[in-house]
Design a protein around this motif. Structure first.
Motif, mmCIF file in Angstrom:
data_model
loop_
_atom_site.group_PDB
_atom_site.id
_atom_site.type_symbol
_atom_site.label_atom_id
_atom_site.label_comp_id
_atom_site.label_asym_id
_atom_site.label_seq_id
_atom_site.Cartn_x
_atom_site.Cartn_y
_atom_site.Cartn_z
ATOM 1 N N ARG A 135 10.685 6.141 10.335
ATOM 2 C CA ARG A 135 9.805 6.823 11.290
ATOM 3 C C ARG A 135 8.483 7.209 10.629
ATOM 4 N NH1 ARG A 135 14.481 9.454 12.980
ATOM 5 N NH2 ARG A 135 13.922 11.406 11.919
ATOM 6 N N LYS A 136 8.567 7.665 9.386
ATOM 7 C CA LYS A 136 7.338 8.048 8.672
ATOM 8 C C LYS A 136 6.447 6.837 8.435
ATOM 9 C CE LYS A 136 9.372 12.056 6.387
ATOM 10 N NZ LYS A 136 9.874 12.626 5.123
ATOM 11 N N GLU A 137 7.053 5.705 8.102
ATOM 12 C CA GLU A 137 6.276 4.472 7.916
ATOM 13 C C GLU A 137 5.551 4.103 9.206
ATOM 14 O OE1 GLU A 137 5.669 2.470 5.412
ATOM 15 O OE2 GLU A 137 6.910 3.405 3.871
ATOM 16 N N VAL A 138 6.261 4.205 10.342
ATOM 17 C CA VAL A 138 5.665 3.854 11.634
ATOM 18 C C VAL A 138 4.517 4.799 11.964
ATOM 19 C CG1 VAL A 138 6.077 3.673 14.118
ATOM 20 C CG2 VAL A 138 7.788 2.803 12.512
ATOM 21 N N GLU A 139 4.687 6.091 11.679
ATOM 22 C CA GLU A 139 3.629 7.065 11.948
ATOM 23 C C GLU A 139 2.385 6.751 11.131
ATOM 24 O OE1 GLU A 139 3.344 9.475 14.196
ATOM 25 O OE2 GLU A 139 5.231 8.731 15.002
ATOM 26 N N GLU A 140 2.592 6.345 9.860
ATOM 27 C CA GLU A 140 1.451 6.000 9.009
ATOM 28 C C GLU A 140 0.719 4.777 9.549
ATOM 29 O OE1 GLU A 140 3.190 5.559 5.192
ATOM 30 O OE2 GLU A 140 3.596 7.708 4.948
ATOM 31 N N LEU A 171 -2.363 8.792 1.510
ATOM 32 C CA LEU A 171 -1.852 8.904 0.147
ATOM 33 C C LEU A 171 -1.459 10.342 -0.165
ATOM 34 C CD1 LEU A 171 -1.478 6.920 -2.232
ATOM 35 C CD2 LEU A 171 -3.642 7.757 -3.140
ATOM 36 N N GLU A 172 -2.279 11.278 0.281
ATOM 37 C CA GLU A 172 -1.978 12.691 0.058
ATOM 38 C C GLU A 172 -0.705 13.095 0.796
ATOM 39 O OE1 GLU A 172 -4.106 17.064 0.677
ATOM 40 O OE2 GLU A 172 -5.254 15.215 0.990
ATOM 41 N N LEU A 173 -0.532 12.576 2.020
ATOM 42 C CA LEU A 173 0.682 12.872 2.785
ATOM 43 C C LEU A 173 1.917 12.320 2.084
ATOM 44 C CD1 LEU A 173 2.137 13.842 5.356
ATOM 45 C CD2 LEU A 173 1.562 11.639 6.405
ATOM 46 N N LYS A 174 1.813 11.097 1.560
ATOM 47 C CA LYS A 174 2.938 10.483 0.857
ATOM 48 C C LYS A 174 3.295 11.291 -0.394
ATOM 49 C CE LYS A 174 2.160 5.712 2.379
ATOM 50 N NZ LYS A 174 1.752 4.341 1.958
ATOM 51 N N GLN A 175 2.266 11.735 -1.117
ATOM 52 C CA GLN A 175 2.524 12.503 -2.338
ATOM 53 C C GLN A 175 3.208 13.823 -2.016
ATOM 54 O OE1 GLN A 175 -0.640 12.633 -5.195
ATOM 55 N NE2 GLN A 175 -0.032 14.614 -6.000
ATOM 56 N N MET A 183 6.804 13.073 -1.114
ATOM 57 C CA MET A 183 7.584 12.705 -2.301
ATOM 58 C C MET A 183 8.001 13.942 -3.102
ATOM 59 S SD MET A 183 6.374 10.296 -5.471
ATOM 60 C CE MET A 183 7.468 9.966 -6.865
ATOM 61 N N ILE A 184 7.036 14.814 -3.389
ATOM 62 C CA ILE A 184 7.331 16.005 -4.197
ATOM 63 C C ILE A 184 8.254 16.951 -3.445
ATOM 64 C CG2 ILE A 184 6.285 18.034 -5.262
ATOM 65 C CD1 ILE A 184 3.889 16.273 -5.987
ATOM 66 N N SER A 185 8.040 17.049 -2.124
ATOM 67 C CA SER A 185 8.912 17.913 -1.313
ATOM 68 C C SER A 185 10.355 17.424 -1.337
ATOM 69 C CB SER A 185 8.392 17.948 0.136
ATOM 70 O OG SER A 185 9.261 18.694 0.953
ATOM 71 N N ILE A 187 8.270 6.488 -5.364
ATOM 72 C CA ILE A 187 7.301 6.008 -6.350
ATOM 73 C C ILE A 187 6.808 4.607 -6.004
ATOM 74 C CG2 ILE A 187 9.005 4.981 -7.900
ATOM 75 C CD1 ILE A 187 5.812 6.918 -8.899
ATOM 76 N N ASP A 188 7.580 3.867 -5.185
ATOM 77 C CA ASP A 188 7.158 2.529 -4.759
ATOM 78 C C ASP A 188 5.809 2.568 -4.054
ATOM 79 O OD1 ASP A 188 9.483 1.467 -5.740
ATOM 80 O OD2 ASP A 188 10.542 1.500 -3.833
ATOM 81 N N GLU A 189 5.462 3.719 -3.475
ATOM 82 C CA GLU A 189 4.203 3.856 -2.734
ATOM 83 C C GLU A 189 3.015 4.132 -3.640
ATOM 84 O OE1 GLU A 189 4.105 3.323 0.473
ATOM 85 O OE2 GLU A 189 6.280 3.119 0.695
ATOM 86 N N PHE A 190 3.277 4.311 -4.960
ATOM 87 C CA PHE A 190 2.193 4.696 -5.869
ATOM 88 C C PHE A 190 2.128 3.751 -7.070
ATOM 89 C CE2 PHE A 190 3.657 8.462 -3.643
ATOM 90 C CZ PHE A 190 2.478 9.039 -3.212
ATOM 91 N N PRO A 191 1.373 2.650 -6.946
ATOM 92 C CA PRO A 191 1.255 1.718 -8.077
ATOM 93 C C PRO A 191 0.620 2.377 -9.303
ATOM 94 C CG PRO A 191 0.068 0.902 -6.116
ATOM 95 C CD PRO A 191 0.631 2.215 -5.761
ATOM 96 N N GLU A 192 -0.255 3.369 -9.071
ATOM 97 C CA GLU A 192 -0.900 4.081 -10.172
ATOM 98 C C GLU A 192 -0.775 5.592 -9.910
ATOM 99 O OE1 GLU A 192 -4.890 2.707 -10.588
ATOM 100 O OE2 GLU A 192 -4.297 0.650 -11.002
ATOM 101 N N PRO A 193 0.373 6.165 -10.180
ATOM 102 C CA PRO A 193 0.602 7.589 -9.876
ATOM 103 C C PRO A 193 -0.282 8.491 -10.729
ATOM 104 C CG PRO A 193 2.373 6.729 -11.228
ATOM 105 C CD PRO A 193 1.529 5.553 -10.846
#
Length: 261
Positions: free
Chosen positions: A37-42, A131-135, A138-140, A157-163
């Protein structure tokens, strides 16, 4: 479902090109899978940004002026019988019209350039917000009480090639302090993608000094040997000295240690 296949399916759904049966299956997955669902929203955010971009076309006034000047050029043209010593008034008029047309076309192209630039800046802003939403997500998740949710957060982490540093430190905290073995191991595997980072190397050595689980110990040893990290030699020798180190861990160290000495 592979990531590329999933993205294509989401795109087709938002475009309305799926069949009824495919839509039904898609929406069932949408109801059952929170990550999906989150992927679809993005994707919806990106689609809305793209839809709001208008195609730049000349205004009616610009088109009318252009047509009027072309007609004036035709009316002012004269038949040249002999080549005059000085430019005729007709030729001068043509030059003036051509110059005016060039100014109008130049203005139009400049308008398109600035509109395109504004659209690119808007897209960059949307991508930054994504990107900020994904981060944040992830941390949450990594701080969730559920071990399965923490693992899900680590795998983000798959969403962040350069974390950035904040993500690396959050992963290191899971690797070093999480009370669940599977979470710690997943964090080790996630960080192993960034072995060129000096920060990650330091975290791996720290983990080798404190980790008690044999399966994670052997994973760390193999990673550090593959990295040819000479700072890992001392912690490995310490493990060889400890009585509580599992025999197969000592065998692994004895077989791999010569590769980095």
């Amino acid at each position: 479902m592979e990531k590329k296949e999933m993205e294509a399916k989401i795109s087709d759904y938002l475009d309305g090109t799926l069949s009824k049966s495919e839509v039904a299956a898609f929406e069932r997955q949408l109801s059952a899978d929170e990550h999906f669902r989150k992927e679809v929203e993005e994707f919806k955010i990106l689609f809305e940004a793209i839809k709001t971009e208008e195609t730049v076309t000349p205004s009616k006034r610009l088109a009318m002026n252009f047509e009027r000047m072309l007609q004036e050029e035709k009316n002012n043209q004269v038949k040249v019988i002999s080549l005059p010593s000085k430019p005729s008034k007709g030729i001068a008029q043509v030059f003036r019209v051509a110059a005016s047309i060039a100014i109008l076309v130049g203005s139009f192209l400049m308008g398109r350039y600035f509109e395109s630039r504004e659209t690119q800046e808007t897209m960059a802003l949307v991508q930054g917000e994504q990107l900020e939403l994904k981060q944040t997500t992830m941390i949450s998740l990594m701080e969730n009480q559920s071990a399965s949710k923490r693992i899900q957060g680590v795998q983000f982490i798959d969403e962040f090639p350069e974390p950035d540093e904040a993500i690396v430190e959050a992963l290191a905290e899971r690797m070093l302090t999480d009370d669940n073995t599977n979470v710690r191991l997943t964090a080790v595997e996630a960080l192993s993608r960034f072995t060129q980072s000096e920060q990650v190397k330091a975290f791996f050595i720290q983990a080798l000094q404190t980790e008690k689980d044999p399966s994670i110990q052997v994973t760390l040893i193999k990673i550090l040997v593959d990295m040819q990290e000479k700072k890992a030699i001392a912690p490995m020798r310490e493990l060889l000295k400890k009585e509580d180190t599992q025999p197969f861990i000592k065998e692994e160290i004895n077989s791999l240690l010569p590769k980095i000495i």
